[in-house]
Write a protein that holds these residues in place. Structure first.
Motif, PDB file in Angstrom:
ATOM      1  N   GLY A 148      23.831  12.803 -16.922  1.00 55.48           N
ATOM      2  CA  GLY A 148      24.479  11.975 -17.921  1.00 55.48           C
ATOM      3  C   GLY A 148      25.950  11.745 -17.658  1.00 55.48           C
ATOM      4  O   GLY A 148      26.596  10.986 -18.363  1.00 55.48           O
ATOM      5  N   ARG A 149      26.502  12.378 -16.613  1.00 46.98           N
ATOM      6  CA  ARG A 149      27.911  12.158 -16.300  1.00 46.98           C
ATOM      7  C   ARG A 149      28.082  11.322 -15.037  1.00 46.98           C
ATOM      8  O   ARG A 149      29.119  11.330 -14.398  1.00 46.98           O
ATOM      9  CB  ARG A 149      28.655  13.492 -16.171  1.00 46.98           C
ATOM     10  N   LYS A 150      27.019  10.600 -14.681  1.00 44.67           N
ATOM     11  CA  LYS A 150      27.058   9.603 -13.615  1.00 44.67           C
ATOM     12  C   LYS A 150      27.618  10.167 -12.314  1.00 44.67           C
ATOM     13  O   LYS A 150      28.407   9.538 -11.614  1.00 44.67           O
ATOM     14  CB  LYS A 150      27.870   8.385 -14.068  1.00 44.67           C
ATOM     15  N   GLY A 151      27.208  11.400 -11.995  1.00 45.31           N
ATOM     16  CA  GLY A 151      27.576  11.984 -10.722  1.00 45.31           C
ATOM     17  C   GLY A 151      29.001  12.478 -10.612  1.00 45.31           C
ATOM     18  O   GLY A 151      29.442  12.873  -9.540  1.00 45.31           O
ATOM     19  N   VAL A 152      29.746  12.456 -11.728  1.00 43.54           N
ATOM     20  CA  VAL A 152      31.129  12.944 -11.691  1.00 43.54           C
ATOM     21  C   VAL A 152      31.107  14.473 -11.759  1.00 43.54           C
ATOM     22  O   VAL A 152      30.610  15.050 -12.731  1.00 43.54           O
ATOM     23  CB  VAL A 152      31.951  12.373 -12.863  1.00 43.54           C
ATOM     24  N   PRO A 153      31.618  15.169 -10.738  1.00 46.10           N
ATOM     25  CA  PRO A 153      31.577  16.634 -10.743  1.00 46.10           C
ATOM     26  C   PRO A 153      32.544  17.223 -11.763  1.00 46.10           C
ATOM     27  O   PRO A 153      33.564  16.632 -12.095  1.00 46.10           O
ATOM     28  CB  PRO A 153      31.975  17.002  -9.309  1.00 46.10           C
ATOM     29  N   LEU A 154      32.204  18.407 -12.248  1.00 46.04           N
ATOM     30  CA  LEU A 154      33.012  19.083 -13.255  1.00 46.04           C
ATOM     31  C   LEU A 154      33.149  20.544 -12.851  1.00 46.04           C
ATOM     32  O   LEU A 154      32.148  21.235 -12.668  1.00 46.04           O
ATOM     33  CB  LEU A 154      32.328  18.962 -14.618  1.00 46.04           C
ATOM     34  N   ALA A 155      34.372  21.005 -12.672  1.00 52.77           N
ATOM     35  CA  ALA A 155      34.597  22.405 -12.327  1.00 52.77           C
ATOM     36  C   ALA A 155      34.444  23.275 -13.573  1.00 52.77           C
ATOM     37  O   ALA A 155      34.818  22.864 -14.675  1.00 52.77           O
ATOM     38  CB  ALA A 155      35.985  22.590 -11.719  1.00 52.77           C
ATOM     39  N   ILE A 156      33.884  24.455 -13.401  1.00 48.63           N
ATOM     40  CA  ILE A 156      33.545  25.337 -14.527  1.00 48.63           C
ATOM     41  C   ILE A 156      34.189  26.709 -14.337  1.00 48.63           C
ATOM     42  O   ILE A 156      34.090  27.319 -13.275  1.00 48.63           O
ATOM     43  CB  ILE A 156      32.014  25.527 -14.614  1.00 48.63           C
ATOM     44  N   VAL A 157      34.860  27.205 -15.372  1.00 46.58           N
ATOM     45  CA  VAL A 157      35.252  28.606 -15.438  1.00 46.58           C
ATOM     46  C   VAL A 157      34.195  29.296 -16.303  1.00 46.58           C
ATOM     47  O   VAL A 157      33.905  28.841 -17.405  1.00 46.58           O
ATOM     48  CB  VAL A 157      36.652  28.771 -16.067  1.00 46.58           C
ATOM     49  N   TYR A 158      33.593  30.360 -15.799  1.00 47.28           N
ATOM     50  CA  TYR A 158      32.440  30.943 -16.483  1.00 47.28           C
ATOM     51  C   TYR A 158      32.609  32.440 -16.729  1.00 47.28           C
ATOM     52  O   TYR A 158      33.405  33.117 -16.093  1.00 47.28           O
ATOM     53  CB  TYR A 158      31.165  30.706 -15.658  1.00 47.28           C
ATOM     54  N   TRP A 159      31.821  32.918 -17.675  1.00 45.01           N
ATOM     55  CA  TRP A 159      31.655  34.356 -17.948  1.00 45.01           C
ATOM     56  C   TRP A 159      30.171  34.560 -18.173  1.00 45.01           C
ATOM     57  O   TRP A 159      29.571  33.887 -19.028  1.00 45.01           O
ATOM     58  CB  TRP A 159      32.432  34.744 -19.201  1.00 45.01           C
ATOM     59  N   GLY A 160      29.554  35.419 -17.395  1.00 46.34           N
ATOM     60  CA  GLY A 160      28.117  35.629 -17.508  1.00 46.34           C
ATOM     61  C   GLY A 160      27.777  37.080 -17.751  1.00 46.34           C
ATOM     62  O   GLY A 160      28.485  37.986 -17.284  1.00 46.34           O
ATOM     63  N   MET A 161      26.702  37.295 -18.479  1.00 41.62           N
ATOM     64  CA  MET A 161      26.269  38.659 -18.785  1.00 41.62           C
ATOM     65  C   MET A 161      24.767  38.764 -18.561  1.00 41.62           C
ATOM     66  O   MET A 161      23.988  37.943 -19.074  1.00 41.62           O
ATOM     67  CB  MET A 161      26.605  39.015 -20.229  1.00 41.62           C
ATOM     68  N   ALA A 162      24.363  39.753 -17.786  1.00 41.91           N
ATOM     69  CA  ALA A 162      22.955  39.954 -17.463  1.00 41.91           C
ATOM     70  C   ALA A 162      22.237  40.709 -18.576  1.00 41.91           C
ATOM     71  O   ALA A 162      22.814  41.575 -19.234  1.00 41.91           O
ATOM     72  CB  ALA A 162      22.822  40.725 -16.152  1.00 41.91           C
ATOM     73  N   ASN A 163      20.970  40.353 -18.770  1.00 37.90           N
ATOM     74  CA  ASN A 163      20.078  41.083 -19.668  1.00 37.90           C
ATOM     75  C   ASN A 163      20.660  41.295 -21.062  1.00 37.90           C
ATOM     76  O   ASN A 163      20.641  42.401 -21.607  1.00 37.90           O
ATOM     77  CB  ASN A 163      19.692  42.425 -19.043  1.00 37.90           C
ATOM     78  N   VAL A 164      21.156  40.200 -21.653  1.00 40.90           N
ATOM     79  CA  VAL A 164      21.554  40.287 -23.063  1.00 40.90           C
ATOM     80  C   VAL A 164      20.325  40.592 -23.906  1.00 40.90           C
ATOM     81  O   VAL A 164      20.405  41.231 -24.952  1.00 40.90           O
ATOM     82  CB  VAL A 164      22.231  38.982 -23.538  1.00 40.90           C
ATOM     83  N   LEU A 165      19.177  40.120 -23.430  1.00 43.73           N
ATOM     84  CA  LEU A 165      17.857  40.518 -23.884  1.00 43.73           C
ATOM     85  C   LEU A 165      17.055  40.777 -22.609  1.00 43.73           C
ATOM     86  O   LEU A 165      17.454  40.300 -21.535  1.00 43.73           O
ATOM     87  CB  LEU A 165      17.195  39.400 -24.711  1.00 43.73           C
TER      88      LEU A 165
END
Length: 202
Positions: free
Chosen positions: A90-107
């Motif tokens: 939906g963003r017509k191929g325009v890339p977007l850089a992401i700063v992320y925080w991820g957590m394993a096995n929240v469930l």
């Protein structure tokens, strides 16, 4: 999220109330849940996202980077970093850089990510934060107004919507004015964000 680990109801509440895009994934990296900000960022509905994996957003040459991020998260429990530009539907191929925080096995077998798009409009983020904490009153849009709002959510301009619906640009402007008034927003970004939050558009 650390305090809510293992508590499905608390995790769901965090996901729904966060103004930041948040997603939950299974062990195969498929999307299981995505809050409204995540759907808005991707310009994709929850149903669409559930058909995709994390890898579907990443150029093929960057998959090894995601493999390393995923392995580190499973090994240490938490990862933080900057993802090279991803491609969002939906963003017509325009890339977007992401700063992320991820957590394993929240469930069991479920992993949660919160992300901050570095190139995302501050207006969208501000509108989402305001809406999440101050629900607008229910407003009924007409079928035509819903159609206009859906096309706007898909990224069409006013003239493009007028051409698609075979009506005049002036009529489109009238529809947008009615939409803004009913949803109590001041512009198209707010209307689309509110429409997505309320489930009026995908």
């Amino acid at each position: 999220m650390l305090a809510a680990q293992g508590r499905a109801d608390e995790l769901k509440a965090i996901l729904e109330r966060s103004p930041m895009p948040m997603t939950m994934h299974d062990n195969e990296r498929r999307h299981v849940e995505a809050n409204r900000p995540a759907q808005l960022m991707a310009r994709a509905s929850l149903a669409e996202l559930r058909r995709l994996t994390v890898d579907d957003f990443i150029p093929p040459d960057q998959v090894p980077i995601m493999d390393a991020i995923w392995a580190r998260m499973l090994d240490t429990g938490v990862v933080v970093g900057t993802q090279p530009p991803v491609l969002l539907p939906g963003r017509k191929g325009v890339p977007l850089a992401i700063v992320y925080w991820g957590m394993a096995n929240v469930l069991p077998g479920r992993h949660m990510f919160a992300s901050i798009p570095t190139g995302w409009s501050e207006g969208e983020i501000r509108v989402l934060a305001d809406e999440i904490h101050h629900d607008p009153p229910f407003s009924k849009l007409t079928p035509r107004e819903l159609e206009v709002l859906q096309l706007a959510a898909e990224g069409l301009s006013g003239p493009d919507i007028a051409e698609r619906l075979v009506i005049s640009p002036a009529t489109i402007r009238t529809h947008f004015g009615n939409i803004y008034e009913k949803l109590e927003v001041s512009g198209r970004v707010g209307a689309v964000a509110t429409g997505m939050r309320l489930g009026l558009v995908e």
